[in-house]
Each structure stands twice: as C-alpha cells, then as structure tokens.
Design an enzyme around this catalytic site. Structure first.
Site, PDB file in Angstrom:
ATOM      1  N   ASP A 175       0.605  -1.214  -0.129  1.00  9.41           N
ATOM      2  CA  ASP A 175       0.143  -0.080  -0.129  1.00  9.41           C
ATOM      3  C   ASP A 175       0.756   0.991  -0.062  1.00  9.41           C
ATOM      4  OD1 ASP A 175      -2.335   1.737   0.814  1.00  9.41           O
ATOM      5  OD2 ASP A 175      -3.107  -0.389   0.505  1.00  9.41           O
ATOM      6  N   HIS A 213      -3.468   5.451   3.672  1.00  5.11           N
ATOM      7  CA  HIS A 213      -4.288   4.390   3.334  1.00  5.11           C
ATOM      8  C   HIS A 213      -3.978   3.106   3.812  1.00  5.11           C
ATOM      9  CE1 HIS A 213      -6.156   1.548   0.155  1.00  5.11           C
ATOM     10  NE2 HIS A 213      -7.247   2.380   0.185  1.00  5.11           N
ATOM     11  N   SER A 440     -11.240  -1.326  -1.014  1.00  8.40           N
ATOM     12  CA  SER A 440      -9.995  -1.255  -0.158  1.00  8.40           C
ATOM     13  C   SER A 440     -10.218  -1.784   1.291  1.00  8.40           C
ATOM     14  CB  SER A 440      -9.759   0.290  -0.108  1.00  8.40           C
ATOM     15  OG  SER A 440      -8.717   0.632  -1.140  1.00  8.40           O
TER      16      SER A 440
END
Length: 660
Positions: A175, A213, A440
């Site tokens: 990520d 994220h 996600s």
C-alpha cells in the site's frame, strides 16, 4: 504501471473492589502506600497489565504470584482492574475476586484468571462495539444512521468458541505505507519485516500528513486486543508493510512486494497479500505476463508449497461518470483490471451495513465474494452540502495516522465529529477514523478471515481456502431482480440475478458467492482434509478460427459462436476467455458465456465505461460463476450491442478452463 487505491481486546472488565487503605501510620487517613498481591492463572502470553484505580500499573508476564505497591492519596475504595490484555496469543484476563484490609503494609490479595476465548461484547477496546463489520447491532459507527443488525461477517463465534485470532499468520499490506509504531498496530508488526521503497529502510511509515491508506488497511486486518481503539478481524496476526504505492511503482518493486524477494523486502515468508488497489484506467485489457508469472509462483512455492493467498479489491467504479447512469449496471467492471482476471486471485466486492452492495462497489464475474466495506460515515452537522444519503451511513472504524494534526482524523476534520476528535473516550487523540470505506476496506476484512482459517488449519492450500470461502459464503440480497434493458427488438437481461449453477453454487456479479461468513468458514476449515481438490490443471486455450460475424446494432440477438472444450478438467475452478471485437464504441458491447450445463454468465455488461479505442483486441475476461461444473462440451459466447448508432464484428475468441 498506473495503480489507484481500492478505496475511495480484550478486557472482561470485572474488578476486585477493595477497602480503602490507611496512611503511613497504619491508620485510615487515605494516604500512604497500598500493596497488592495475588495470583494469575491461565496466562500464556505477555502484555498483561493490572491497575489500581489509575494509581499504578504492574506488567505481569508469567503465570504465578505477583506483588506491587503504589502510593495512594484518598480513602478509596480501590479496585484492581485489567488495564491491558495479553496479545501474543490474544487472551482475555479478568480479576475475579479480591479482599483488602486497611493500613500501610497490608497486602490485598487478588486473583486473575485468563482465557484464550473472548467476545466482542466484552472487549475493553473502546471502539470494538462500533465495528459493525464484526458484530452488527444496528450501531451507527459514529455516522448519522445505523445499519441492519446481523449484517456482519459472523466472526464472534470464532473468538468465543475457538480462541482463534490469526496467530502465527503473516500478512503483507502492499500500500501507501504503514505506521508501524501506531498504538494499535505495533504489537503485531513483524520487527524489521516491513520495507520502505523510498528510503531503503524497514519503516514504511508514510511521511504524508493527509492520511495513510495502508495504516487504515492494516487496522482492519490486525488491530491488537489491547484496551485501545478497536480490533482487527485477526487481532493476533502479524503485519508487514510494503509502501509500493508510494514508490515509482516499477515492475520489479511490484514483484518484490508479492513474494519474489527474500531481502529488502522479505516478502517470501508472507502467508496473505493484501492488495487494496486496482488499475487506474479502463482501457487495459491484457495481462502483464510478469505479474501472472509471479502470482503463479506465489501460489505454487510460497507457504511451504501450499501457496500464498492473494486478495484483491474489485474496484470502486460502479457509479463512475464515464458512462450513463443505469440503475443496476456497473460502469466499471471488476474484469477491467487485468490482474483480476488471473485465477490465482481472490477478488472482493464491498457491502454496506445494511447487507447490500456498497453504492460504489464495482460488479463483475471476476468477483469471488464480498465483505463489509461500508458507505461514507459522515455527520450532516459537520458536512452536509451536496452529499448523497449514503454519505451518512456507516463506514469502517479503523486506525488512522496518529495525532490530531495529521491524518484523516484531525482537529480540522470536516466529515464527522469522531474524526474531529470530539467524541468522548474514543478518539480524543485522533488515532482512528470512522470514514474508511471501499473495496479497499472489504479486502482486508477478507484477509483477516483468511488468517483465521489458516490458524484453524495451517495445512490448507490456497485453493482449499478459496473453496471454503465459496462453499460457506452467505447469500445476501437474495431477492435482487435482474436488470433488464430495452433494446430495439425486446428486453435484454443485462445483469442476471442470483444464479444457481449446475454444481449447486449460487453466484451474483455484485457479490460473487456471497458475503464472507467467518464462523461457517472456520468451522469447515477445522475438519477439512487439505489438498482434497487434487492437482490444479487447465485445458489450455481452445481457439476459434478467424471470424467475421456481424454484431447486430442495439439488438438482443447479438451474435453467437460455439467452441468445444475437451475433457481434461473434471470440475471448473475458473473460466477465462479472450475476445476480439471491432466496434467504434466498445462500451456498448456486452459479452456473455453459457456453459455446457446451460449456466449463463455476463462477463462484460452493455453500456459500461470501457474506454478501449476503438476495438477489443484480445480483452481478457474471467468468470467464477461456473465453479464446480463439468466443463466438457460446448461453450457459447454471445456478444451484444447495447446502444443504437453502430454495429460491430466478432473476429475471434478463445477459452481456457482451470480446475481439477
């Protein structure tokens, strides 16, 4: 390579209530030193911390006796409580009895018992009760509205009955980064196991200040049970972070993140790879052979030959502005990302707290199953201009960059009061967020469930895991009607409803085989004989000759062609086709496939946002709808033009069946 993001515990807090102790002269003045002694039973991990009314703490790392003393300044009464729980393995410990006598020098005796089973309803992690994806009671997760009770991954029985937490399972978060020192992640981070592609260090903590994220992804997988924040689906799993998405995204870095490297980073010892991202455009149609080779190598050689698990986001393009808004049809298809058409992936769609497809979640026949991803988690009192109703429905509660001056959650946040750090006793340090969402988010939820399966039965192969997930997935939104579109000569079923195939598996392009059910999956895994699917084989491609078949404009008839697949595979695990079509507007084109058992699957719906220009030159598509069927015999492709204006031509296609 252009990649985009796939997104837009333990305290039974019973206490021993003790009499107030006396002062330094042995009286009862309420000041002096209080000494506590006792025993601990059942403790098999480390990290247990006891507390006497916030006055002093004792770290207890072994079963047996203990004593600790602490100054006190009032008359009490005093209570010994569990402040922090053991996390390796995850356990629940509680003070079950105690007595005390007043006066300095006296010892209060308490007893602490520990158990490896726990329940979400008795956790002391303050956010756990708002994590609806774990246990949905209709709570709002700090949004304005709540969900539907029971629409969760059914994981509580796994904790309560089997004490399974993902212990011994290593997960890689590929990520933007991962804050390895975060208060709710640090316990589970593999020391020195992560990698920063930007500076060559083992710390992938993101230097950006607008939110990370990867940190939020990691929390959904493995937030620890430690009396702060919430918990991950697998609160005992081990975490590695590879910040590939923050790098230049070179092909070699991508492969190194997926298991091809044993140093800098070491991804070769990873059990499960979390891929909460997708290709950033809608005009990629060919699989990168280097990617495919690495995925194949991973499922062949990693995890001692049992195969790593690659879990991938379906995408968030259902309502993309790149195509007409048609109720029930996905603008972007999960098949638009070529890596999703590789059978070694587990592609995941997203559901919301009501138990239906999340508003943004891309549909497609490449989806294996779905998991909670939430909506947007906003509060109208903080932000209300031009936002759809879904904005105020629950998103996911998870980790954020630490502190109130950076991250998603900060003093200046404009989405929810929780993110502003103003909700008492939950997020005043701004270390968590309630607006994480997307495929996600559904991807790491699924990764967490897989970690539970691998602890329950470490012998499972990657295909065993896929099979168990398909066999135990929960059918949701069962009454969802097909989407019918009026074309020039009648009504066309552009998106089928739930379809039961010839092997008995139910499938829907919105949900795959359904929503992941952790309890059902773990129960199956515990008694499952690993390797029973046999050798993984494929038929090789069966190809058509060069074709010149006209696709009727705006017509339900379209054009069909058949190929005869030989009998080298007995049961389908995935079906992959490539298609060649000439057409000036490829978004008009729909592609469907019918098996010898008469199961119909739509692999590309009409009127979507595909932007290849102007043709489909070997577009790869995959369907999981035929799982378990016998593939031998005639397969029929149908290509439909779903919009008036121009026709096209089917110039060729081929089919390959994977299975056993």
């Amino acid at each position: 390579m252009k990649i985009r993001l796939g997104a837009v515990v333990l305290v039974l807090i019973t206490s021993a209530h003790l009499a107030g102790c006396g002062g330094g002269n042995g009286g009862n003045s309420g000041t002096g030193t209080y000494t506590v002694g006792g025993t601990v039973s059942g403790l098999s991990g480390s990290g247990l911390v006891l507390q006497l009314n916030e006055a002093g703490n004792l770290d207890v790392n072994a079963s047996g006796g203990f004593t600790f003393s602490t100054p006190v300044t009032s008359a009490g009464p005093y209570a010994v409580t569990v402040l922090t729980q053991p996390t390796n393995p995850i356990q629940a410990c509680a003070v079950v009895n105690g007595s005390g006598t007043a006066g300095a020098g006296h010892v209060t005796s308490v007893s602490v018992t520990c158990s490896s089973t726990f329940s979400i309803s008795t956790l002391n992690d303050p956010l756990a009760l708002q994590q609806w994806h774990l246990r949905n009671t209709g709570q709002n997760a700090y949004a304005d509205s709540g969900g539907v009770a029971g629409m969760d991954i059914n994981v509580d029985p796994v904790y309560a009955n089997f004490a399974i937490s993902g212990a011994g399972v290593t997960v890689a978060v590929i990520d933007t980064g991962m804050e390895i020192a975060h208060e709710d992640l640090a316990t589970n981070v593999v020391p020195g196991g992560s990698w920063n592609f930007l500076n060559g260090s083992a710390d992938p903590t993101n230097a950006a200040t607008g939110g990370d994220h990867g940190t939020s992804i990691a929390g959904l997988i493995a937030m620890a049970g430690n009396s702060v924040g919430g918990i991950g689906v697998a609160p005992g799993a081990r975490l590695k972070g590879f910040n590939f998405l923050s790098s230049d995204q070179s092909e070699q870095k991508f492969l190194d993140s997926l298991g091809a490297s044993s140093a800098n980073p070491n991804s070769s010892d990873v059990f499960i790879f979390n891929q909460s991202f997708s290709i950033s455009t809608t005009n990629d149609i060919l699989i990168n052979p280097l990617n495919e080779a690495q995925y194949l190598s991973g499922v062949t050689s990693l995890r001692g030959g049992k195969g790593a698990l690659y879990v991938k986001a379906a995408g968030n393009g259902f309502n993309s502005p790149s195509c007409p808004a048609i109720t029930g049809l996905s603008c972007e298809n999960a098949n638009f990302d070529p890596d999703n058409t590789i059978p070694y992936q587990i592609v995941v769609g997203a559901t919301n707290a009501d138990g239906i497809k999340a508003s943004y979640s891309s549909a497609g026949s490449a989806i294996w199953l779905s998991a909670p991803g939430g909506e947007f988690g906003f509060n109208a009192a903080v932000f209300s201009s031009g936002i759809t109703p879904q904005a105020y429905e629950p998103a996911m509660v998870t980790t954020d960059q630490s502190g109130c001056t950076n991250g998603i959650s900060r003093t200046a946040a404009d989405t929810s009061t929780f993110n502003k750090g103003t909700v008492p006793n939950t997020n005043t340090s701004c270390n968590y967020t309630n607006i994480m969402n997307g495929t996600s988010a559904s991807t790491p939820v699924t990764v967490g469930v897989i970690a539970l399966l691998l602890e329950a039965n470490p012998a499972l192969t990657w295909r065993d895991v896929k099979h168990i997930l398909a066999a135990t997935a929960r059918q949701i939104d069962a009454a969802r009607a097909p989407v019918n579109i009026a074309l020039s000569d009648g009504s066309y079923v552009a998106e089928p409803g739930w379809t039961r195939n010839a092997a008995g598996f139910k499938f829907h392009n919105w949900y795959g085989f359904g929503m992941v059910d952790a309890s059902a999956a773990v129960n199956m895994a515990r008694t499952y004989t690993a390797g029973q699917l046999g050798a993984f084989v494929n038929t090789g491609f069966t190809s058509s000759a060069a074709l010149n078949l006209a696709i009727l404009d705006n017509s339900t008839a379209g054009v069909t062609h058949q190929l005869n697949v030989p009998g080298s595979v007995q049961k389908v695990e995935a079906v992959q086709i490539t298609v060649n079509v000439t057409h000036p507007s490829s978004g008009d084109i729909g592609i469907e496939l019918t098996s010898p058992s008469n199961t119909r699957s739509v692999l590309k719906n009409i009127r979507d946002g595909f932007a290849s220009s102007p043709n489909l030159d070997g577009m790869v598509l995959l369907s999981n709808a035929y799982y378990g069927e016998n593939p031998t015999g005639i397969w029929t492709i149908k290509v439909v033009d779903g919009a008036a204006g121009n026709g096209g031509t089917l110039t060729g296609w081929r089919i390959r069946v994977y299975g056993h």
